[in-house]
Design a protein around this motif. Structure first.
Motif, PDB file in Angstrom:
ATOM      1  N   MET A   1     -17.157  -8.265  -1.989  1.00  0.00           N
ATOM      2  CA  MET A   1     -18.319  -7.618  -1.100  1.00  0.00           C
ATOM      3  C   MET A   1     -17.793  -5.975  -1.866  1.00  0.00           C
ATOM      4  SD  MET A   1     -20.502  -6.572   1.777  1.00  0.00           S
ATOM      5  CE  MET A   1     -20.923  -8.776   1.839  1.00  0.00           C
ATOM      6  N   ILE A   2     -18.332  -5.181  -1.050  1.00  0.00           N
ATOM      7  CA  ILE A   2     -18.108  -3.526  -1.867  1.00  0.00           C
ATOM      8  C   ILE A   2     -18.079  -3.114  -0.065  1.00  0.00           C
ATOM      9  CG2 ILE A   2     -17.961  -1.484  -1.914  1.00  0.00           C
ATOM     10  CD1 ILE A   2     -19.945  -2.222  -4.242  1.00  0.00           C
ATOM     11  N   ARG A   3     -16.646  -2.768   0.249  1.00  0.00           N
ATOM     12  CA  ARG A   3     -15.850  -2.234   2.128  1.00  0.00           C
ATOM     13  C   ARG A   3     -15.533  -0.775   1.503  1.00  0.00           C
ATOM     14  NH1 ARG A   3     -18.503  -5.872   4.832  1.00  0.00           N
ATOM     15  NH2 ARG A   3     -17.599  -7.400   4.475  1.00  0.00           N
ATOM     16  N   GLY A   4     -15.814   0.377   2.550  1.00  0.00           N
ATOM     17  CA  GLY A   4     -15.283   1.921   2.835  1.00  0.00           C
ATOM     18  C   GLY A   4     -14.194   1.005   3.662  1.00  0.00           C
ATOM     19  N   ILE A   5     -12.805   1.829   2.624  1.00  0.00           N
ATOM     20  CA  ILE A   5     -11.170   2.301   3.790  1.00  0.00           C
ATOM     21  C   ILE A   5     -11.511   3.874   3.430  1.00  0.00           C
ATOM     22  CG2 ILE A   5      -8.904   1.847   3.565  1.00  0.00           C
ATOM     23  CD1 ILE A   5      -9.373  -0.535   1.517  1.00  0.00           C
ATOM     24  N   ARG A   6     -10.855   4.014   5.118  1.00  0.00           N
ATOM     25  CA  ARG A   6     -11.354   5.136   5.415  1.00  0.00           C
ATOM     26  C   ARG A   6      -9.615   5.526   5.682  1.00  0.00           C
ATOM     27  NH1 ARG A   6     -14.658   8.826   8.244  1.00  0.00           N
ATOM     28  NH2 ARG A   6     -13.142  10.063   7.867  1.00  0.00           N
ATOM     29  N   GLY A   7      -9.044   7.285   5.812  1.00  0.00           N
ATOM     30  CA  GLY A   7      -7.822   7.938   5.030  1.00  0.00           C
ATOM     31  C   GLY A   7      -8.492   9.465   5.502  1.00  0.00           C
ATOM     32  N   ALA A   8      -6.925   9.546   6.337  1.00  0.00           N
ATOM     33  CA  ALA A   8      -7.240  11.252   6.846  1.00  0.00           C
ATOM     34  C   ALA A   8      -5.861  11.212   6.958  1.00  0.00           C
ATOM     35  CB  ALA A   8      -8.112  11.376   7.844  1.00  0.00           C
ATOM     36  N   THR A   9      -5.348  12.945   6.278  1.00  0.00           N
ATOM     37  CA  THR A   9      -3.845  13.027   6.977  1.00  0.00           C
ATOM     38  C   THR A   9      -4.142  15.115   7.353  1.00  0.00           C
ATOM     39  OG1 THR A   9      -1.388  13.450   5.903  1.00  0.00           O
ATOM     40  CG2 THR A   9      -3.141  13.748   4.655  1.00  0.00           C
ATOM     41  N   THR A  10      -3.270  15.371   7.844  1.00  0.00           N
ATOM     42  CA  THR A  10      -3.351  16.903   7.731  1.00  0.00           C
ATOM     43  C   THR A  10      -2.018  17.637   6.888  1.00  0.00           C
ATOM     44  OG1 THR A  10      -1.988  16.946   9.407  1.00  0.00           O
ATOM     45  CG2 THR A  10      -4.327  17.205   9.728  1.00  0.00           C
ATOM     46  N   GLU A  32      -2.093  -0.632   0.100  1.00  0.00           N
ATOM     47  CA  GLU A  32      -0.901  -1.523   0.015  1.00  0.00           C
ATOM     48  C   GLU A  32      -1.407  -1.834   0.977  1.00  0.00           C
ATOM     49  OE1 GLU A  32       3.345  -1.771   1.769  1.00  0.00           O
ATOM     50  OE2 GLU A  32       2.765   0.116   0.819  1.00  0.00           O
ATOM     51  N   LEU A  33      -1.958  -1.316   2.321  1.00  0.00           N
ATOM     52  CA  LEU A  33      -2.167  -2.681   3.595  1.00  0.00           C
ATOM     53  C   LEU A  33      -3.446  -3.427   3.595  1.00  0.00           C
ATOM     54  CD1 LEU A  33      -1.376   0.047   6.158  1.00  0.00           C
ATOM     55  CD2 LEU A  33      -0.406  -1.324   5.983  1.00  0.00           C
ATOM     56  N   ASN A  34      -4.251  -2.837   2.972  1.00  0.00           N
ATOM     57  CA  ASN A  34      -5.955  -3.716   2.261  1.00  0.00           C
ATOM     58  C   ASN A  34      -5.475  -4.108   0.791  1.00  0.00           C
ATOM     59  OD1 ASN A  34      -7.668  -2.617   4.422  1.00  0.00           O
ATOM     60  ND2 ASN A  34      -6.327  -0.422   3.894  1.00  0.00           N
ATOM     61  N   SER A  35      -4.229  -4.290   0.473  1.00  0.00           N
ATOM     62  CA  SER A  35      -4.344  -5.249  -1.273  1.00  0.00           C
ATOM     63  C   SER A  35      -4.920  -4.888  -2.178  1.00  0.00           C
ATOM     64  CB  SER A  35      -4.407  -6.629  -0.428  1.00  0.00           C
ATOM     65  OG  SER A  35      -3.552  -7.298   0.445  1.00  0.00           O
ATOM     66  N   VAL A  36      -5.280  -3.335  -2.246  1.00  0.00           N
ATOM     67  CA  VAL A  36      -5.659  -2.774  -3.382  1.00  0.00           C
ATOM     68  C   VAL A  36      -4.761  -2.425  -4.074  1.00  0.00           C
ATOM     69  CG1 VAL A  36      -7.316  -0.472  -3.789  1.00  0.00           C
ATOM     70  CG2 VAL A  36      -7.316  -2.093  -1.247  1.00  0.00           C
ATOM     71  N   HIS A  37      -5.700  -3.038  -5.781  1.00  0.00           N
ATOM     72  CA  HIS A  37      -5.176  -2.378  -7.060  1.00  0.00           C
ATOM     73  C   HIS A  37      -6.202  -1.974  -7.647  1.00  0.00           C
ATOM     74  CE1 HIS A  37      -3.016  -5.927  -6.359  1.00  0.00           C
ATOM     75  NE2 HIS A  37      -3.200  -6.536  -5.857  1.00  0.00           N
ATOM     76  N   THR A  97     -11.972  -9.269  -0.581  1.00  0.00           N
ATOM     77  CA  THR A  97     -12.753 -10.065   0.649  1.00  0.00           C
ATOM     78  C   THR A  97     -12.595  -9.977   1.650  1.00  0.00           C
ATOM     79  OG1 THR A  97     -10.497 -11.622  -0.456  1.00  0.00           O
ATOM     80  CG2 THR A  97     -12.877 -11.641  -2.007  1.00  0.00           C
ATOM     81  N   LEU A  98     -12.046  -8.680   2.301  1.00  0.00           N
ATOM     82  CA  LEU A  98     -11.859  -8.031   3.340  1.00  0.00           C
ATOM     83  C   LEU A  98     -12.712  -8.307   4.272  1.00  0.00           C
ATOM     84  CD1 LEU A  98      -8.975  -6.457   3.340  1.00  0.00           C
ATOM     85  CD2 LEU A  98      -8.487  -8.761   3.953  1.00  0.00           C
ATOM     86  N   GLN A 100     -15.812  -6.214   7.272  1.00  0.00           N
ATOM     87  CA  GLN A 100     -15.055  -5.363   7.518  1.00  0.00           C
ATOM     88  C   GLN A 100     -13.743  -4.859   8.488  1.00  0.00           C
ATOM     89  OE1 GLN A 100     -18.651  -3.705   8.977  1.00  0.00           O
ATOM     90  NE2 GLN A 100     -18.388  -1.656   7.787  1.00  0.00           N
ATOM     91  N   HIS A 101     -14.285  -5.709  10.216  1.00  0.00           N
ATOM     92  CA  HIS A 101     -13.153  -5.914  10.757  1.00  0.00           C
ATOM     93  C   HIS A 101     -11.240  -6.046   9.924  1.00  0.00           C
ATOM     94  CE1 HIS A 101     -11.749  -6.069  14.467  1.00  0.00           C
ATOM     95  NE2 HIS A 101     -11.060  -7.109  14.916  1.00  0.00           N
ATOM     96  N   ALA A 102     -11.455  -6.553   9.085  1.00  0.00           N
ATOM     97  CA  ALA A 102      -9.582  -6.327   8.360  1.00  0.00           C
ATOM     98  C   ALA A 102      -9.564  -5.496   7.978  1.00  0.00           C
ATOM     99  CB  ALA A 102      -9.999  -8.022   7.697  1.00  0.00           C
ATOM    100  N   ILE A 103     -10.330  -4.042   7.825  1.00  0.00           N
ATOM    101  CA  ILE A 103      -9.930  -3.320   6.666  1.00  0.00           C
ATOM    102  C   ILE A 103      -8.744  -2.359   7.846  1.00  0.00           C
ATOM    103  CG2 ILE A 103     -10.540  -0.908   5.423  1.00  0.00           C
ATOM    104  CD1 ILE A 103     -11.456  -3.839   3.795  1.00  0.00           C
TER     105      ILE A 103
END
Length: 120
Positions: A1-10, A32-37, A97-98, A100-103
């Protein structure tokens, strides 16, 4: 499954050092939090508000070991009245394999105001 992971900073100031440092920290935590390589990533899109022009936030991705071939693109964030200043947003599209709620989406600094509903 393809999922989007959002992030933002200032960043507190429009300097190359802060742009690169804060973006790199955000990307590393998102992965790291989403076990992405790196090989799991389809692409990374990074937007920045108009008041960030001292450097390309995407440069930080190239400083992460193993991320040389990850496709990345920088773009300008929409200029909306009263929006968050000096903000960098990331959309990382990954194979996972996460559910959407687990992202785990990641927000740093003043950007936590963008999605308080996603913070635990």
């Amino acid at each position: 499954m393809i999922r989007g992971i959002r992030g933002a900073t200032t960043v507190s100031e429009n300097t190359s050092e802060l742009i690169i440092e804060n973006t790199k920290k955000l990307i590393e935590e998102m992965a790291e939090l989403n076990s992405v390589h790196p090989e799991d990533i389809a692409s990374v899109m990074i937007s920045a508000t108009a008041d960030i022009d001292a450097d390309f936030p995407a440069k930080s991705l190239r400083m992460i070991e193993g991320w040389k071939y990850v496709p990345v693109m920088c773009m300008r964030e929409l200029d909306v009245n009263n929006s968050l200043e000096r903000c960098i947003r990331i959309m990382m599209t990954v194979n996972t394999t996460l559910t959407q709620h687990a992202i785990q989406h990641v927000y740093h600094n003043e950007a936590i105001k963008l999605r308080p509903d996603l913070l635990s």
